[in-house]
Motif scaffolding. Sequence first.
Motif, PDB file in Angstrom:
ATOM      1  N   SER A   1      -3.100   2.418  -6.729  1.00 23.30           N
ATOM      2  CA  SER A   1      -4.513   2.369  -6.357  1.00 23.30           C
ATOM      3  C   SER A   1      -4.862   3.312  -5.208  1.00 23.30           C
ATOM      4  N   VAL A   2      -3.860   3.784  -4.469  1.00 26.25           N
ATOM      5  CA  VAL A   2      -4.144   4.648  -3.309  1.00 26.25           C
ATOM      6  C   VAL A   2      -3.522   6.035  -3.441  1.00 26.25           C
ATOM      7  N   LYS A   3      -2.749   6.263  -4.481  1.00 27.80           N
ATOM      8  CA  LYS A   3      -2.107   7.573  -4.657  1.00 27.80           C
ATOM      9  C   LYS A   3      -3.143   8.687  -4.686  1.00 27.80           C
ATOM     10  N   GLY A   4      -2.839   9.749  -3.950  1.00 29.45           N
ATOM     11  CA  GLY A   4      -3.746  10.883  -3.896  1.00 29.45           C
ATOM     12  C   GLY A   4      -4.836  10.748  -2.852  1.00 29.45           C
ATOM     13  N   ARG A   5      -5.003   9.553  -2.290  1.00 24.26           N
ATOM     14  CA  ARG A   5      -6.037   9.332  -1.268  1.00 24.26           C
ATOM     15  C   ARG A   5      -5.436   8.975   0.087  1.00 24.26           C
ATOM     16  N   PHE A   6      -4.331   8.246   0.082  1.00 21.03           N
ATOM     17  CA  PHE A   6      -3.704   7.796   1.323  1.00 21.03           C
ATOM     18  C   PHE A   6      -2.403   8.561   1.541  1.00 21.03           C
TER      19      PHE A   6
ATOM     20  N   VAL B   1       0.834  -1.203   0.000  1.00 18.89           N
ATOM     21  CA  VAL B   1       0.000   0.000   0.000  1.00 18.89           C
ATOM     22  C   VAL B   1       0.870   1.255   0.000  1.00 18.89           C
ATOM     23  N   ALA B   2       1.782   1.341   0.980  1.00 17.27           N
ATOM     24  CA  ALA B   2       2.608   2.541   1.101  1.00 17.27           C
ATOM     25  C   ALA B   2       3.825   2.231   1.964  1.00 17.27           C
ATOM     26  N   ARG B   3       4.885   3.022   1.792  1.00 22.68           N
ATOM     27  CA  ARG B   3       6.058   2.882   2.639  1.00 22.68           C
ATOM     28  C   ARG B   3       6.686   4.251   2.874  1.00 22.68           C
ATOM     29  N   VAL B   4       7.451   4.323   3.957  1.00 23.94           N
ATOM     30  CA  VAL B   4       8.134   5.563   4.307  1.00 23.94           C
ATOM     31  C   VAL B   4       9.538   5.217   4.770  1.00 23.94           C
ATOM     32  N   ALA B   5      10.503   5.974   4.287  1.00 19.14           N
ATOM     33  CA  ALA B   5      11.899   5.713   4.626  1.00 19.14           C
ATOM     34  C   ALA B   5      12.215   6.152   6.048  1.00 19.14           C
ATOM     35  N   TRP B   6      13.441   5.924   6.460  1.00 15.24           N
ATOM     36  CA  TRP B   6      13.855   6.020   7.844  1.00 15.24           C
ATOM     37  C   TRP B   6      13.533   7.369   8.498  1.00 15.24           C
ATOM     38  N   SER B   7      13.829   8.455   7.786  1.00 16.42           N
ATOM     39  CA  SER B   7      13.602   9.777   8.369  1.00 16.42           C
ATOM     40  C   SER B   7      12.260  10.360   7.967  1.00 16.42           C
ATOM     41  N   GLY B   8      11.537   9.661   7.107  1.00 11.75           N
ATOM     42  CA  GLY B   8      10.249  10.150   6.639  1.00 11.75           C
ATOM     43  C   GLY B   8      10.329  10.980   5.377  1.00 11.75           C
ATOM     44  N   GLY B   9      11.534  11.189   4.853  1.00 16.90           N
ATOM     45  CA  GLY B   9      11.683  12.046   3.688  1.00 16.90           C
ATOM     46  C   GLY B   9      11.203  11.429   2.388  1.00 16.90           C
ATOM     47  N   ASN B  10      11.327  10.113   2.263  1.00 16.43           N
ATOM     48  CA  ASN B  10      10.904   9.412   1.050  1.00 16.43           C
ATOM     49  C   ASN B  10       9.673   8.563   1.329  1.00 16.43           C
ATOM     50  N   THR B  11       8.693   8.692   0.460  1.00 19.60           N
ATOM     51  CA  THR B  11       7.491   7.869   0.562  1.00 19.60           C
ATOM     52  C   THR B  11       7.166   7.288  -0.811  1.00 19.60           C
ATOM     53  N   ASP B  12       6.372   6.234  -0.776  1.00 23.23           N
ATOM     54  CA  ASP B  12       6.027   5.524  -2.010  1.00 23.23           C
ATOM     55  C   ASP B  12       4.643   4.922  -1.811  1.00 23.23           C
ATOM     56  N   TYR B  13       3.830   4.939  -2.883  1.00 21.17           N
ATOM     57  CA  TYR B  13       2.458   4.462  -2.768  1.00 21.17           C
ATOM     58  C   TYR B  13       2.100   3.544  -3.931  1.00 21.17           C
TER      59      TYR B  13
ATOM     60  N   ASN C   1       9.183   9.397  14.668  1.00 21.65           N
ATOM     61  CA  ASN C   1      10.233   8.567  15.276  1.00 21.65           C
ATOM     62  C   ASN C   1      10.333   8.773  16.780  1.00 21.65           C
ATOM     63  N   ALA C   2       9.913   9.924  17.260  1.00 16.86           N
ATOM     64  CA  ALA C   2       9.943  10.171  18.709  1.00 16.86           C
ATOM     65  C   ALA C   2       8.900   9.317  19.430  1.00 16.86           C
ATOM     66  N   LYS C   3       7.829   8.960  18.703  1.00 14.25           N
ATOM     67  CA  LYS C   3       6.760   8.151  19.297  1.00 14.25           C
ATOM     68  C   LYS C   3       6.785   6.709  18.823  1.00 14.25           C
ATOM     69  N   ASN C   4       7.788   6.355  18.008  1.00  9.45           N
ATOM     70  CA  ASN C   4       7.877   4.989  17.477  1.00  9.45           C
ATOM     71  C   ASN C   4       6.572   4.566  16.799  1.00  9.45           C
ATOM     72  N   THR C   5       6.014   5.454  16.013  1.00 11.05           N
ATOM     73  CA  THR C   5       4.705   5.199  15.419  1.00 11.05           C
ATOM     74  C   THR C   5       4.689   5.598  13.941  1.00 11.05           C
ATOM     75  N   VAL C   6       4.022   4.774  13.153  1.00 10.30           N
ATOM     76  CA  VAL C   6       3.775   5.101  11.750  1.00 10.30           C
ATOM     77  C   VAL C   6       2.263   5.166  11.547  1.00 10.30           C
ATOM     78  N   TYR C   7       1.845   6.066  10.666  1.00  8.71           N
ATOM     79  CA  TYR C   7       0.431   6.314  10.441  1.00  8.71           C
ATOM     80  C   TYR C   7       0.076   6.092   8.969  1.00  8.71           C
ATOM     81  N   LEU C   8      -1.190   5.798   8.749  1.00  3.27           N
ATOM     82  CA  LEU C   8      -1.719   5.764   7.396  1.00  3.27           C
ATOM     83  C   LEU C   8      -3.054   6.508   7.416  1.00  3.27           C
ATOM     84  N   GLN C   9      -3.063   7.700   6.860  1.00  6.32           N
ATOM     85  CA  GLN C   9      -4.291   8.475   6.726  1.00  6.32           C
ATOM     86  C   GLN C   9      -4.961   8.063   5.427  1.00  6.32           C
ATOM     87  N   MET C  10      -6.181   7.574   5.533  1.00  2.00           N
ATOM     88  CA  MET C  10      -6.906   7.079   4.374  1.00  2.00           C
ATOM     89  C   MET C  10      -8.145   7.938   4.152  1.00  2.00           C
ATOM     90  N   ASN C  11      -8.183   8.626   3.030  1.00  3.29           N
ATOM     91  CA  ASN C  11      -9.314   9.478   2.681  1.00  3.29           C
ATOM     92  C   ASN C  11     -10.002   8.942   1.429  1.00  3.29           C
TER      93      ASN C  11
END
Length: 124
Positions: A63-68, A48-60, A74-84
């Motif tokens: 089927s979800v580009k433009g929506r997700f 569906v999607a991925r994000v690199a170590w610092s968050g600078g690079n993303t890939d989708y 990294n301070a909260k050890n959490t990754v998110y996926l906003q789905m619209n």
Amino acid sequence: QVQLVESGGGLVQAGGSLRLSCAASGRTFSSYVMAWFRQAPGKEREFVARVAWSGGNTDYADSVKGRFTISRDNAKNTVYLQMNSLKPEDTAVYYCAAGLIYTLVARKSDYDYWGQGTQVTVSS
């Protein structure tokens, strides 16, 4: 060892939004590429999607580009996926994954750790 716990799934009407979260254990969260995959009944698990170590690079996935949108804190050890603008075809179990490499094309085999998944159901 990394443990991943997803949350935020649920039932939503088409056109609605959900925000998935994935909390990771361990002190090396920033060392990992984080990704979301999904698996619908009777289908293969797909990227569906991925994000690199610092968050600078993303890939989708197309089927979800433009929506997700994928992001990480990294301070909260959490990754998110906003789905619209959710569609019935987005219905699936969504899995969070962690891996050490960011290859040209995302593959399941790049990821060493997986969460248990969270169900997303989009009604028409």
